[in-house]
Motif scaffolding. Structure first.
Motif, PDB file in Angstrom:
ATOM      1  N   ASP A  21       0.825  -1.213   0.000  1.00 25.88           N
ATOM      2  CA  ASP A  21       0.000   0.000   0.000  1.00 25.88           C
ATOM      3  C   ASP A  21       0.861   1.265   0.000  1.00 25.88           C
ATOM      4  O   ASP A  21       0.571   2.229  -0.717  1.00 25.88           O
ATOM      5  CB  ASP A  21      -0.929   0.001   1.214  1.00 25.88           C
ATOM      6  CG  ASP A  21      -1.993  -1.087   1.126  1.00 25.88           C
ATOM      7  OD1 ASP A  21      -2.318  -1.501  -0.007  1.00 25.88           O
ATOM      8  OD2 ASP A  21      -2.490  -1.532   2.176  1.00 25.88           O
ATOM      9  N   ALA A  22       1.924   1.247   0.796  1.00 26.72           N
ATOM     10  CA  ALA A  22       2.815   2.408   0.831  1.00 26.72           C
ATOM     11  C   ALA A  22       3.498   2.604  -0.513  1.00 26.72           C
ATOM     12  O   ALA A  22       3.634   3.733  -1.005  1.00 26.72           O
ATOM     13  CB  ALA A  22       3.848   2.240   1.940  1.00 26.72           C
ATOM     14  N   ALA A  23       3.926   1.493  -1.126  1.00 27.36           N
ATOM     15  CA  ALA A  23       4.593   1.579  -2.430  1.00 27.36           C
ATOM     16  C   ALA A  23       3.646   2.144  -3.484  1.00 27.36           C
ATOM     17  O   ALA A  23       4.048   2.956  -4.330  1.00 27.36           O
ATOM     18  CB  ALA A  23       5.100   0.207  -2.852  1.00 27.36           C
ATOM     19  N   GLN A  24       2.385   1.724  -3.446  1.00 30.95           N
ATOM     20  CA  GLN A  24       1.399   2.231  -4.395  1.00 30.95           C
ATOM     21  C   GLN A  24       1.273   3.747  -4.294  1.00 30.95           C
ATOM     22  O   GLN A  24       1.265   4.460  -5.304  1.00 30.95           O
ATOM     23  CB  GLN A  24       0.038   1.577  -4.104  1.00 30.95           C
ATOM     24  CG  GLN A  24      -1.062   1.955  -5.054  1.00 30.95           C
ATOM     25  CD  GLN A  24      -0.937   1.277  -6.401  1.00 30.95           C
ATOM     26  OE1 GLN A  24      -0.340   1.837  -7.330  1.00 30.95           O
ATOM     27  NE2 GLN A  24      -1.468   0.073  -6.518  1.00 30.95           N
ATOM     28  N   GLN A  25       1.215   4.265  -3.096  1.00 33.47           N
ATOM     29  CA  GLN A  25       1.102   5.705  -2.885  1.00 33.47           C
ATOM     30  C   GLN A  25       2.367   6.436  -3.316  1.00 33.47           C
ATOM     31  O   GLN A  25       2.314   7.516  -3.917  1.00 33.47           O
ATOM     32  CB  GLN A  25       0.803   5.993  -1.425  1.00 33.47           C
ATOM     33  CG  GLN A  25      -0.551   5.474  -0.953  1.00 33.47           C
ATOM     34  CD  GLN A  25      -0.778   5.697   0.534  1.00 33.47           C
ATOM     35  OE1 GLN A  25       0.033   6.341   1.196  1.00 33.47           O
ATOM     36  NE2 GLN A  25      -1.867   5.156   1.063  1.00 33.47           N
ATOM     37  N   GLN A  26       3.525   5.848  -3.029  1.00 34.42           N
ATOM     38  CA  GLN A  26       4.789   6.491  -3.373  1.00 34.42           C
ATOM     39  C   GLN A  26       4.995   6.560  -4.884  1.00 34.42           C
ATOM     40  O   GLN A  26       5.514   7.560  -5.407  1.00 34.42           O
ATOM     41  CB  GLN A  26       5.944   5.737  -2.697  1.00 34.42           C
ATOM     42  CG  GLN A  26       5.945   5.882  -1.184  1.00 34.42           C
ATOM     43  CD  GLN A  26       6.761   4.816  -0.486  1.00 34.42           C
ATOM     44  OE1 GLN A  26       7.415   3.983  -1.117  1.00 34.42           O
ATOM     45  NE2 GLN A  26       6.729   4.823   0.850  1.00 34.42           N
ATOM     46  N   LEU A  27       4.568   5.530  -5.610  1.00 30.73           N
ATOM     47  CA  LEU A  27       4.717   5.522  -7.062  1.00 30.73           C
ATOM     48  C   LEU A  27       3.842   6.567  -7.737  1.00 30.73           C
ATOM     49  O   LEU A  27       4.192   7.096  -8.796  1.00 30.73           O
ATOM     50  CB  LEU A  27       4.388   4.130  -7.617  1.00 30.73           C
ATOM     51  CG  LEU A  27       5.401   3.032  -7.305  1.00 30.73           C
ATOM     52  CD1 LEU A  27       4.805   1.658  -7.594  1.00 30.73           C
ATOM     53  CD2 LEU A  27       6.691   3.222  -8.100  1.00 30.73           C
ATOM     54  N   GLU A  28       2.697   6.880  -7.133  1.00 33.23           N
ATOM     55  CA  GLU A  28       1.782   7.867  -7.711  1.00 33.23           C
ATOM     56  C   GLU A  28       2.468   9.214  -7.907  1.00 33.23           C
ATOM     57  O   GLU A  28       2.134   9.967  -8.820  1.00 33.23           O
ATOM     58  CB  GLU A  28       0.551   8.030  -6.828  1.00 33.23           C
ATOM     59  CG  GLU A  28      -0.504   6.952  -6.990  1.00 33.23           C
ATOM     60  CD  GLU A  28      -1.210   7.019  -8.332  1.00 33.23           C
ATOM     61  OE1 GLU A  28      -1.173   8.097  -8.976  1.00 33.23           O
ATOM     62  OE2 GLU A  28      -1.793   6.002  -8.746  1.00 33.23           O
ATOM     63  N   LYS A  29       3.428   9.522  -7.056  1.00 40.04           N
ATOM     64  CA  LYS A  29       4.128  10.803  -7.161  1.00 40.04           C
ATOM     65  C   LYS A  29       5.000  10.868  -8.411  1.00 40.04           C
ATOM     66  O   LYS A  29       5.423  11.960  -8.820  1.00 40.04           O
ATOM     67  CB  LYS A  29       4.992  11.019  -5.919  1.00 40.04           C
ATOM     68  CG  LYS A  29       4.200  11.036  -4.615  1.00 40.04           C
ATOM     69  CD  LYS A  29       5.142  11.110  -3.415  1.00 40.04           C
ATOM     70  CE  LYS A  29       4.373  11.015  -2.108  1.00 40.04           C
ATOM     71  NZ  LYS A  29       5.287  11.020  -0.923  1.00 40.04           N
ATOM     72  N   GLU A  30       5.281   9.694  -8.995  1.00 39.86           N
ATOM     73  CA  GLU A  30       6.168   9.642 -10.164  1.00 39.86           C
ATOM     74  C   GLU A  30       5.434   9.100 -11.387  1.00 39.86           C
ATOM     75  O   GLU A  30       6.027   8.474 -12.252  1.00 39.86           O
ATOM     76  CB  GLU A  30       7.394   8.766  -9.858  1.00 39.86           C
ATOM     77  CG  GLU A  30       8.183   9.180  -8.635  1.00 39.86           C
ATOM     78  CD  GLU A  30       8.798  10.557  -8.764  1.00 39.86           C
ATOM     79  OE1 GLU A  30       9.062  10.970  -9.911  1.00 39.86           O
ATOM     80  OE2 GLU A  30       9.001  11.220  -7.732  1.00 39.86           O
ATOM     81  N   ARG A  31       4.120   9.314 -11.448  1.00 37.73           N
ATOM     82  CA  ARG A  31       3.332   8.855 -12.600  1.00 37.73           C
ATOM     83  C   ARG A  31       3.822   9.541 -13.877  1.00 37.73           C
ATOM     84  O   ARG A  31       4.185  10.716 -13.871  1.00 37.73           O
ATOM     85  CB  ARG A  31       1.854   9.141 -12.361  1.00 37.73           C
ATOM     86  CG  ARG A  31       0.926   8.558 -13.423  1.00 37.73           C
ATOM     87  CD  ARG A  31      -0.527   8.893 -13.131  1.00 37.73           C
ATOM     88  NE  ARG A  31      -1.094   8.023 -12.106  1.00 37.73           N
ATOM     89  CZ  ARG A  31      -1.717   6.888 -12.347  1.00 37.73           C
ATOM     90  NH1 ARG A  31      -1.830   6.455 -13.608  1.00 37.73           N
ATOM     91  NH2 ARG A  31      -2.227   6.174 -11.365  1.00 37.73           N
ATOM     92  N   LYS A 156      14.263   6.339  -6.018  1.00 39.23           N
ATOM     93  CA  LYS A 156      13.673   7.650  -5.740  1.00 39.23           C
ATOM     94  C   LYS A 156      12.260   7.526  -5.187  1.00 39.23           C
ATOM     95  O   LYS A 156      11.861   8.260  -4.268  1.00 39.23           O
ATOM     96  CB  LYS A 156      13.669   8.483  -7.023  1.00 39.23           C
ATOM     97  CG  LYS A 156      13.045   9.866  -6.862  1.00 39.23           C
ATOM     98  CD  LYS A 156      13.055  10.613  -8.188  1.00 39.23           C
ATOM     99  CE  LYS A 156      12.403  11.989  -8.042  1.00 39.23           C
ATOM    100  NZ  LYS A 156      12.365  12.709  -9.349  1.00 39.23           N
ATOM    101  N   ALA A 157      11.483   6.564  -5.730  1.00 38.42           N
ATOM    102  CA  ALA A 157      10.069   6.470  -5.378  1.00 38.42           C
ATOM    103  C   ALA A 157       9.820   5.705  -4.082  1.00 38.42           C
ATOM    104  O   ALA A 157       8.962   6.095  -3.284  1.00 38.42           O
ATOM    105  CB  ALA A 157       9.300   5.810  -6.517  1.00 38.42           C
ATOM    106  N   LEU A 158      10.548   4.600  -3.847  1.00 41.03           N
ATOM    107  CA  LEU A 158      10.250   3.702  -2.733  1.00 41.03           C
ATOM    108  C   LEU A 158      11.212   3.943  -1.573  1.00 41.03           C
ATOM    109  O   LEU A 158      12.434   3.818  -1.735  1.00 41.03           O
ATOM    110  CB  LEU A 158      10.347   2.238  -3.191  1.00 41.03           C
ATOM    111  CG  LEU A 158       9.457   1.844  -4.383  1.00 41.03           C
ATOM    112  CD1 LEU A 158       9.621   0.370  -4.690  1.00 41.03           C
ATOM    113  CD2 LEU A 158       7.993   2.187  -4.111  1.00 41.03           C
ATOM    114  N   ASP A 159      10.684   4.244  -0.441  1.00 38.09           N
ATOM    115  CA  ASP A 159      11.504   4.529   0.737  1.00 38.09           C
ATOM    116  C   ASP A 159      12.361   3.320   1.107  1.00 38.09           C
ATOM    117  O   ASP A 159      11.847   2.206   1.263  1.00 38.09           O
ATOM    118  CB  ASP A 159      10.611   4.888   1.932  1.00 38.09           C
ATOM    119  CG  ASP A 159       9.899   6.220   1.740  1.00 38.09           C
ATOM    120  OD1 ASP A 159      10.337   7.002   0.879  1.00 38.09           O
ATOM    121  OD2 ASP A 159       8.905   6.462   2.456  1.00 38.09           O
TER     122      ASP A 159
END
Length: 346
Positions: A21-31, A156-159
């Motif tokens: 779920d966290a990864a899904q949200q983080q990737l949205e910033k780099e759509r 960059k996207a995934l913490d």
């Protein structure tokens, strides 16, 4: 779901904690956002199922699937050069002088910006597979620059995300030389009919065999004379064929007859076809990649030295020091890969 004609794989560092779920949200910033009128390139994440505004991260059987899009604009060099010559001629006619090197460079940049809105646009889509259990990142590309770009985007996207190269206890080139010399490939693998041998001396002589039997004395003689295999065609369990390279790459990856029987046959169930293909691809490669690592002696622990046989027929081998795998946002790694268009990087 692409069927991975090309593969580059990395080991995911233990510090990263998978959180879907966290990864899904983080990737949205780099759509992905398409190039602007004067923008030369753009890259970002797109929907792996191809559904507009859909999720950027899918999970099939616990395997994470993503897709990275790279858009680039291409200007024919001849057009830019002709425009530059015309502009320089105008300046010389008006001022009586020829533009200097620095001025020509600026003129070329100005011309490029003027022409970009009319430039040809190219798209490259790179399928990405994350196995959170086996901690392996696998990319559908053979272009190392593209692979590095995707890895950088993930970092960059995934913490906390990071990867390292796969390093095996036996170097692929040495292992392939041994298999050719003895005609005894590792269990589950068979030698096919394509190979490239390259001399290690200053001559850099290259011998290639295509669709040719490799269990011949001539091949053994080349190896005895010091030529090393740079690529060798293999088949695994009569299910997947590929070329292994000295850089631990897989090229010309093909899933053989029967592997995809019945997959994606229902045209009305596109999502089911995606899930089926994803399950088959990740299932097959999820067995092949560990088998290949095992065939090369297994992964090295940090500080271990890779085995380099003194001769192809003598795997007892001398050794040479190899640097331990290290975390890298943009790794330069021995990779598991296969052939794609080998197009330009981003």
């Amino acid at each position: 779901m692409p069927r991975f004609k090309n593969v580059i794989s990395f080991r995911i560092e233990p510090a990263w904690a998978p959180d879907f779920d966290a990864a899904q949200q983080q990737l949205e910033k780099e759509r992905f956002v398409p190039c602007g009128a004067t923008q030369e390139s753009s890259a970002g994440w797109v929907e792996p199922r191809g559904q507009a505004e859909g999720p950027l991260l899918e999970s099939v059987g616990g395997q994470w699937l993503l897709e990275y899009m790279v858009e680039s604009k291409t200007l024919p060099a001849s057009v830019v050069r002709r425009k530059l010559d015309e502009r320089c001629a105008q300046i010389e006619q008006q001022t009586g002088r020829q533009p200097g090197k620095k001025e020509k460079k600026q003129l070329k940049e100005d011309i490029t910006q003027e022409l970009l809105p009319m430039a040809f646009t190219r798209h490259a889509r790179i399928a990405v597979w994350i196995d959170p259990t086996a901690r392996r990142l696998t990319l559908d590309t053979s272009n190392q620059a593209r692979a590095d770009g995707v890895v950088t985007a993930l970092v960059k996207a995934l913490d906390g995300f990071g990867v390292s190269a796969f390093h095996t206890q036996v170097e692929p080139g040495s292992a392939m030389a041994g298999w050719l010399a003895t005609q005894e490939p590792p269990a589950g693998f068979s030698i096919d009919r394509d190979c490239e041998l390259k001399a290690t001396d200053d001559s850099k002589a290259v011998v290639r065999y295509a669709k040719h039997p490799l269990d011949i004395e001539e091949v053994r003689e080349h190896i005895a004379q010091g030529k090393r295999p740079t690529r060798l065609a293999l088949t695994w369990e009569d299910r997947v064929s590929f070329e292994l390279t000295e850089g631990m790459q897989l090229r010309k990856l093909q899933f053989l007859e029967g592997v995809f029987d019945g997959a994606g046959s229902d045209a009305q169930a596109k999502d089911e076809g995606f899930d089926t293909d994803a399950a088959i691809v990740t299932g097959e490669l999820g067995q092949l990649l560990p088998a290949l690592l095992e065939a090369l002696g297994g992964e090295m622990e940090p500080g271990m030295a890779a085995a380099v046989p003194a001769s192809p027929a003598a795997p007892q081998a001398e050794s040479q020091t190899a640097a331990p795998a290290a975390k890298a946002a943009t790794p330069t790694a021995a990779t598991v890969a296969a052939a794609d268009d080998d197009g330009p990087p981003f």
